[in-house]
Design a protein around this motif. Structure first.
Motif, PDB file in Angstrom:
ATOM      1  N   ASN A   1       2.551   1.726 -19.919  1.00 22.45           N
ATOM      2  CA  ASN A   1       2.405   2.559 -18.720  1.00 22.45           C
ATOM      3  C   ASN A   1       1.405   3.703 -18.880  1.00 22.45           C
ATOM      4  O   ASN A   1       1.256   4.537 -17.981  1.00 22.45           O
ATOM      5  CB  ASN A   1       3.769   3.141 -18.327  1.00 22.45           C
ATOM      6  CG  ASN A   1       4.757   2.069 -17.941  1.00 22.45           C
ATOM      7  OD1 ASN A   1       4.493   1.269 -17.059  1.00 22.45           O
ATOM      8  ND2 ASN A   1       5.902   2.028 -18.608  1.00 22.45           N
ATOM      9  N   ASP A   2       0.699   3.751 -19.993  1.00 17.29           N
ATOM     10  CA  ASP A   2      -0.127   4.914 -20.291  1.00 17.29           C
ATOM     11  C   ASP A   2      -1.413   5.023 -19.488  1.00 17.29           C
ATOM     12  O   ASP A   2      -1.983   6.113 -19.374  1.00 17.29           O
ATOM     13  CB  ASP A   2      -0.482   4.936 -21.783  1.00 17.29           C
ATOM     14  CG  ASP A   2       0.687   5.379 -22.648  1.00 17.29           C
ATOM     15  OD1 ASP A   2       1.651   5.933 -22.101  1.00 17.29           O
ATOM     16  OD2 ASP A   2       0.639   5.162 -23.880  1.00 17.29           O
ATOM     17  N   ALA A   3      -1.927   3.922 -18.950  1.00 16.60           N
ATOM     18  CA  ALA A   3      -3.236   3.960 -18.299  1.00 16.60           C
ATOM     19  C   ALA A   3      -3.173   4.307 -16.812  1.00 16.60           C
ATOM     20  O   ALA A   3      -4.210   4.440 -16.159  1.00 16.60           O
ATOM     21  CB  ALA A   3      -3.954   2.618 -18.486  1.00 16.60           C
ATOM     22  N   ILE A   4      -1.989   4.452 -16.275  1.00 17.00           N
ATOM     23  CA  ILE A   4      -1.833   4.836 -14.865  1.00 17.00           C
ATOM     24  C   ILE A   4      -2.034   6.344 -14.727  1.00 17.00           C
ATOM     25  O   ILE A   4      -1.506   7.132 -15.520  1.00 17.00           O
ATOM     26  CB  ILE A   4      -0.432   4.454 -14.343  1.00 17.00           C
ATOM     27  CG1 ILE A   4      -0.232   2.932 -14.420  1.00 17.00           C
ATOM     28  CG2 ILE A   4      -0.213   4.953 -12.921  1.00 17.00           C
ATOM     29  CD1 ILE A   4      -1.121   2.135 -13.495  1.00 17.00           C
ATOM     30  N   VAL A   5      -2.775   6.763 -13.697  1.00 14.58           N
ATOM     31  CA  VAL A   5      -3.005   8.185 -13.445  1.00 14.58           C
ATOM     32  C   VAL A   5      -2.501   8.554 -12.049  1.00 14.58           C
ATOM     33  O   VAL A   5      -2.322   7.708 -11.187  1.00 14.58           O
ATOM     34  CB  VAL A   5      -4.501   8.553 -13.580  1.00 14.58           C
ATOM     35  CG1 VAL A   5      -5.008   8.208 -14.967  1.00 14.58           C
ATOM     36  CG2 VAL A   5      -5.340   7.844 -12.514  1.00 14.58           C
ATOM     37  N   GLY A   6      -2.293   9.837 -11.849  1.00 14.48           N
ATOM     38  CA  GLY A   6      -1.794  10.343 -10.566  1.00 14.48           C
ATOM     39  C   GLY A   6      -0.406  10.903 -10.696  1.00 14.48           C
ATOM     40  O   GLY A   6      -0.086  11.964 -10.160  1.00 14.48           O
ATOM     41  N   ASP A   7       0.443  10.200 -11.430  1.00 19.05           N
ATOM     42  CA  ASP A   7       1.786  10.703 -11.720  1.00 19.05           C
ATOM     43  C   ASP A   7       1.811  11.477 -13.032  1.00 19.05           C
ATOM     44  O   ASP A   7       2.744  12.226 -13.307  1.00 19.05           O
ATOM     45  CB  ASP A   7       2.782   9.541 -11.799  1.00 19.05           C
ATOM     46  CG  ASP A   7       2.442   8.555 -12.911  1.00 19.05           C
ATOM     47  OD1 ASP A   7       1.238   8.293 -13.157  1.00 19.05           O
ATOM     48  OD2 ASP A   7       3.374   8.030 -13.555  1.00 19.05           O
ATOM     49  N   LYS A   8       0.760  11.333 -13.849  1.00 21.49           N
ATOM     50  CA  LYS A   8       0.648  11.969 -15.163  1.00 21.49           C
ATOM     51  C   LYS A   8      -0.818  11.940 -15.572  1.00 21.49           C
ATOM     52  O   LYS A   8      -1.692  11.673 -14.752  1.00 21.49           O
ATOM     53  CB  LYS A   8       1.511  11.230 -16.195  1.00 21.49           C
ATOM     54  CG  LYS A   8       1.156   9.770 -16.365  1.00 21.49           C
ATOM     55  CD  LYS A   8       2.103   9.058 -17.294  1.00 21.49           C
ATOM     56  CE  LYS A   8       1.712   7.613 -17.526  1.00 21.49           C
ATOM     57  NZ  LYS A   8       1.500   6.845 -16.288  1.00 21.49           N
ATOM     58  N   ASN A   9      -1.078  12.221 -16.854  1.00 22.67           N
ATOM     59  CA  ASN A   9      -2.398  12.056 -17.488  1.00 22.67           C
ATOM     60  C   ASN A   9      -3.447  13.089 -17.115  1.00 22.67           C
ATOM     61  O   ASN A   9      -4.632  12.881 -17.375  1.00 22.67           O
ATOM     62  CB  ASN A   9      -2.946  10.644 -17.269  1.00 22.67           C
ATOM     63  CG  ASN A   9      -2.371   9.655 -18.265  1.00 22.67           C
ATOM     64  OD1 ASN A   9      -1.779  10.049 -19.274  1.00 22.67           O
ATOM     65  ND2 ASN A   9      -2.519   8.370 -17.999  1.00 22.67           N
ATOM     66  N   VAL A  10      -3.052  14.231 -16.535  1.00 22.14           N
ATOM     67  CA  VAL A  10      -3.944  15.385 -16.510  1.00 22.14           C
ATOM     68  C   VAL A  10      -3.737  16.126 -17.829  1.00 22.14           C
ATOM     69  O   VAL A  10      -2.600  16.382 -18.237  1.00 22.14           O
ATOM     70  CB  VAL A  10      -3.661  16.323 -15.324  1.00 22.14           C
ATOM     71  CG1 VAL A  10      -4.439  17.635 -15.476  1.00 22.14           C
ATOM     72  CG2 VAL A  10      -4.037  15.646 -14.007  1.00 22.14           C
TER      73      VAL A  10
END
Length: 402
Positions: A286-295
């Motif tokens: 699930n690490d490559a999804i952005v928007g809910d996390k990863n800032v």
């Protein structure tokens, strides 16, 4: 015969030196006493006039020496007793009271954290996604009443509006589960790949849009996908040009481990093993999804974000009020979430969000009545964020007279 002349010349030089030093010290003492606040100007990239400037200000040391001692003691104590390796920033009425860090950035190299250490924000990232949506709304590029199918016609969940995604009333299934059970590639899916997987996987939603509140990471990755579709650029590029650069958040970025290289001072997440050893947490599907996390950002950059968001420099007051207001179900029931922020209205109104992902534990809290901001960033699976915020709030109340 030159001796009297030389003596007079030396005496004049000596007197000039004394007078110069006296003027220098008097000037510096006068300058330092004229201002109680150290101020650093942050100018947006779009304009250099005074209305476009955001300033970071600090309380004078002599007024908060005892407070700093108390917070330093707290920081050392939680590091020793609770394995806290992170940073804390506290600001009141626009002035920073405290900004410090404790512990290691890299446990193998014994590298200490510093003011440029870059943390993964986890779910605190959601407020950036919400702000990106509000920017598009203000530019009349989208409407909050638009459905996802207006932008992704094959999206399998009908009548899901942008507003329902923002306040977690859309009823969408958990994309974590979908990725873990339906994704067949060894590499983690990106936003576009996950959108396609939702279209083909036939996973049922939890409830019809608007009927209930259910905190949803899926909703915020879909919102980021809408930002990309409407803007014609990546979510990372949109935040960089529309938020990070205007607010001079120069150490902030969206990171996708599938496509991006590691940045300088970027931290890994850890967990404590057998009470003494710190192990890096491995990547997940699930690490490559952005928007809910990863800032990713530093603690001071995150404070610049709060200043920019609340000053009217980024979005309008009307948009900010929507972000800070409780949502509603179709039955009129209030939900404890605005746009990108949790809302607590028990007692004084508190706008906040916590994050938890791969060893990172984060929190940004704004006590509206007290005009107090508390930011906590940590990367070794610290588990007492709510308790720590209460302790910080208590120390401020007991040791600051403003």
């Amino acid at each position: 015969m030159f001796a009297p002349f030389l003596k007079k010349r030396i005496r004049n030089i000596y007197l000039s030196l004394i007078i110069g030093l006296t003027v220098f010290f008097l000037y510096n003492n006068s300058s330092s006493s004229q201002s109680l606040v150290v101020e650093t100007e942050i100018t947006t990239t779009e304009s250099t006039n005074s209305e476009s400037q955001i300033s970071i200000q600090y309380y004078p040391e002599k007024e908060i020496r005892h407070l700093r001692y108390k917070l330093d003691s707290l920081l050392k104590r939680i590091n020793k007793r609770h394995d806290f390796h992170g940073a804390i920033l506290v600001a009141k009425k626009g002035n920073i009271l405290y900004n410090n860090q404790v512990g290691y950035a890299d446990f193998k190299k014994k590298t200490p954290l510093n003011e440029k250490s870059v943390f993964q924000l986890a779910s605190v990232s959601k407020q950036f996604t919400a702000a990106a949506i509000m920017l598009l709304n203000e530019r009349n590029q989208i409407k909050l009443s638009d459905t996802v199918t207006a932008y992704f016609p094959r999206f399998p969940y009908k009548q899901v509006t942008i507003r329902s995604l923002l306040n977690h009333t859309a009823g969408l299934p958990n994309y974590f589960w979908v990725a873990e059970h339906k994704w067949r590639s060894k590499e983690a899916p990106t936003n576009s790949e996950m959108m396609a997987l939702l279209e083909s996987s036939n996973v049922q939603r939890y409830f019809k849009p608007g009927r209930n509140f259910d905190y949803s990471n899926t909703g915020y990755f879909v919102l980021a996908s809408i930002v990309e579709k409407v803007s014609g650029t990546s979510f990372s590029s949109f935040l960089k040009s529309n938020i990070f650069e205007p607010l001079q958040m120069k150490y902030s970025y969206v990171y996708n481990p599938k496509n991006d290289s590691i940045h300088e001072n970027q931290l890994d997440g850890y967990r404590l093993y057998k009470g003494w050893r710190h192990l890096k947490i491995n990547n997940t599907v699930n690490d490559a999804i952005v928007g809910d996390k990863n800032v990713y950002t530093t603690i001071e950059d995150l404070y610049k974000w709060t200043l920019g968001l609340n000053s009217g420099k980024l979005i309008s007051q009307e948009s900010l009020d929507l972000m800070y207001s409780e949502g509603e179900t179709v039955y009129g029931r209030k939900v404890p979430y605005g746009f990108g922020f949790r809302i607590n209205t028990e007692g004084q109104k508190i706008i906040y969000h916590h994050g938890k992902w791969n060893g990172f534990r984060t929190g940004l809290t704004k006590y509206l009545e007290d005009d107090l901001v508390v930011i906590v960033l940590e990367h070794t699976s610290y588990s007492a964020m709510t308790s720590l915020n209460k302790k910080i709030k208590k120390i401020i109340a007991e040791n600051l007279e403003v």
